[in-house]
Design a protein around this motif. Structure first.
Motif, short mmCIF file in Angstrom:
data_model
loop_
_atom_site.label_atom_id
_atom_site.label_comp_id
_atom_site.label_asym_id
_atom_site.label_seq_id
_atom_site.Cartn_x
_atom_site.Cartn_y
_atom_site.Cartn_z
N ARG A 174 -9.95 -11.58 -4.48
CA ARG A 174 -8.86 -11.32 -5.43
C ARG A 174 -7.61 -12.14 -5.09
NH1 ARG A 174 -8.57 -4.95 -6.44
NH2 ARG A 174 -8.91 -4.92 -4.21
N TRP A 175 -7.45 -12.43 -3.79
CA TRP A 175 -6.30 -13.27 -3.41
C TRP A 175 -6.39 -14.63 -4.08
CZ3 TRP A 175 -7.08 -17.91 -1.04
CH2 TRP A 175 -8.33 -18.12 -0.44
N SER A 177 -0.17 -13.48 -2.66
CA SER A 177 -1.63 -13.50 -2.56
C SER A 177 -2.11 -14.10 -1.24
CB SER A 177 -2.23 -14.32 -3.70
OG SER A 177 -1.83 -13.80 -4.93
N LEU A 178 -1.32 -14.98 -0.66
CA LEU A 178 -1.75 -15.59 0.62
C LEU A 178 -1.24 -14.75 1.81
CD1 LEU A 178 -1.42 -19.33 -0.41
CD2 LEU A 178 -3.53 -18.08 0.02
N PHE A 192 3.39 -14.87 -6.77
CA PHE A 192 1.93 -14.77 -6.72
C PHE A 192 1.35 -15.60 -5.57
CE2 PHE A 192 -0.37 -12.41 -10.00
CZ PHE A 192 0.69 -11.91 -10.75
N LEU A 193 1.89 -16.79 -5.37
CA LEU A 193 1.38 -17.64 -4.28
C LEU A 193 1.63 -16.98 -2.92
CD1 LEU A 193 2.15 -21.44 -4.76
CD2 LEU A 193 -0.05 -20.29 -4.67
N GLY A 202 -0.75 -17.85 -9.68
CA GLY A 202 0.52 -18.40 -9.19
C GLY A 202 0.69 -19.85 -9.60
N ARG A 260 -2.71 -5.08 -0.93
CA ARG A 260 -4.10 -4.63 -0.98
C ARG A 260 -5.08 -5.79 -1.02
NH1 ARG A 260 -5.83 0.50 -2.70
NH2 ARG A 260 -4.12 1.98 -2.70
N PHE A 261 -4.65 -6.91 -1.59
CA PHE A 261 -5.63 -7.99 -1.75
C PHE A 261 -5.17 -9.35 -1.25
CE2 PHE A 261 -3.35 -7.56 -5.77
CZ PHE A 261 -2.99 -8.86 -6.06
N PHE A 313 5.81 -18.38 -7.63
CA PHE A 313 6.03 -18.32 -6.18
C PHE A 313 5.64 -16.96 -5.63
CE2 PHE A 313 9.15 -21.87 -6.84
CZ PHE A 313 8.53 -22.77 -6.00
N LEU A 332 3.51 -21.34 -12.03
CA LEU A 332 4.38 -22.43 -11.58
C LEU A 332 4.34 -23.58 -12.59
CD1 LEU A 332 3.61 -22.56 -7.74
CD2 LEU A 332 5.79 -21.98 -8.79
N GLY A 338 -5.12 -14.49 -7.46
CA GLY A 338 -3.66 -14.45 -7.38
C GLY A 338 -3.07 -15.84 -7.18
N VAL A 339 -3.72 -16.63 -6.33
CA VAL A 339 -3.25 -18.00 -6.07
C VAL A 339 -3.36 -18.84 -7.35
CG1 VAL A 339 -3.77 -20.15 -4.84
CG2 VAL A 339 -3.76 -17.98 -3.61
N LYS A 361 -13.95 -8.04 -4.05
CA LYS A 361 -12.59 -7.67 -3.66
C LYS A 361 -11.96 -8.74 -2.77
CE LYS A 361 -12.38 -2.67 -3.95
NZ LYS A 361 -12.45 -1.41 -3.22
N LEU A 371 -4.59 -12.53 1.23
CA LEU A 371 -5.55 -13.16 2.14
C LEU A 371 -5.38 -12.63 3.56
CD1 LEU A 371 -7.67 -15.34 2.74
CD2 LEU A 371 -5.81 -16.97 3.03
#
Lengths: 274, 50
Positions: free
Chosen positions: B11-12, A82-83, A78-79, B19, A217-218, A76, B23, B15-16, B8, A220
């Motif tokens: 990178r998100w 990251s978003l 990371f989700l 994630g 930093r990264f 969770f 999960l 991360g997704v 760069k 979305l």
């Protein structure tokens, strides 16, 4: 921008705490939505809460007998990290909304930061490491591990969980003791401080902000700064409630993506990334 | 390393994906049940009683 943000904060808070039956009867929602963590700090013992608090869930897994890596909660993190990243703090978190509203009260001379901010801002990492992680693994109450952050610090749990539950449930109210008053004291200090200082809990104590800040930093959702167009007027820094300069805004873990810098920039060189 | 430096903006997405992987591992290990069990009982510690 400010009105839009306030509207989204209120709508999100109502949506994630919309179990009215709980408020009326001093009970909590027990349905399947609680398998899922919501992005913001939202006590799952709030009578209206329809999802789980990510920090509470992290401690619940760490409280289990024997050590296990809390993969589900890290997932969770990371989700959400990251978003939206710390956009969650600025636009969604119910306790952030409470602090925002208190800071609008026109008393006291307002401050963006506390003295010794450069040291105090690391408090949230200390809370994350010592109370949320180590505390939940090594602190015992009797034979059971305790969720140390929820038990000793979390003001969101006191405000959204304890007060409505104790208000509506006489049986629980009769059991309130020293620990409750300790937590009530912490809540009151933070609420009063919020009138003067912008979001003191988010800036200095919130472990969820510490986690999401790492993704800033990264993630979305970014605020992009067009350096070549910037006239260095610093209108953005003046508008930024976290007192960040334009070069810090896009990368700092402290930025909550409130967008006030973008709204204030006369050159329109700060904007949410398209 | 160069891949991450040159991408760069993506990178998100990594991360997704991480994630979703975490999960999935958590689900296999039954951690969602632990979260649910905790969340549907009134947390006495959270409200300052336990």
């Amino acid at each position: 921008m400010k009105k839009l943000r306030l509207a989204i904060q209120i709508i999100y808070t109502i949506l994630t705490n919309g179990y009215l039956y709980g408020f009326l009867n001093g009970k909590i929602y027990q349905g399947n939505l609680k398998y899922i963590c919501v992005p913001g700090l939202n006590c799952y013992s709030c009578p209206g809460a329809v999802g789980s608090c990510p920090i509470g869930a992290l401690q619940a897994v760490l409280n289990e007998q024997g050590f296990r890596v809390p993969f589900a909660v890290i997932g969770f993190f990371f989700l959400f990290g990251s978003l939206p990243g710390r956009f969650v703090c600025g636009w969604l978190c119910p306790f952030g909304l409470v602090q925002d509203l208190l800071h609008k009260i026109p008393v006291f001379r307002k401050r963006k930061r506390l003295p010794f901010h450069h040291i105090l801002k690391y408090g949230k990492y200390v809370v994350l490491a010592l109370l949320v992680c180590a505390g939940s693994m090594f602190l015992f109450g009797g034979f059971a591990k305790v969720p140390a952050f929820c038990k000793y610090l979390c003001p969101s749990g006191t405000l959204f969980g304890a007060l409505p539950l104790l208000g509506a449930n006489g049986q629980l109210r009769s059991q309130a003791g020293l620990l409750f008053f300790w937590k009530l004291g912490i809540l009151l200090v933070i609420l009063v401080l919020s009138v003067k200082v912008y979001r003191p809990f988010c800036q200095y104590l919130c472990p969820l902000g510490a986690v999401y800040g790492w993704f800033n930093r990264f993630s979305l959702v970014q605020i992009h700064w067009e350096k070549e167009r910037c006239s260095s007027c610093m209108a953005c820094k003046k508008a930024c409630p976290m007192d960040l300069s334009p070069e810090e805004i896009s990368v700092s873990p402290e930025c909550i993506r409130c967008g006030q810098c973008a709204a204030a920039c006369p050159e329109k060189c700060l904007h949410f990334k398209k | 390393m160069n891949f991450w430096k040159n991408n760069k903006g993506c990178r998100w997405l990594a991360g997704v994906l991480a994630g979703i992987l975490f999960l999935g591992i958590g689900a296999v290990q039954g951690q969602f049940d632990i979260i649910w069990r905790k969340a549907v009982m009134i947390c006495l510690e959270c409200i300052g009683i336990g």
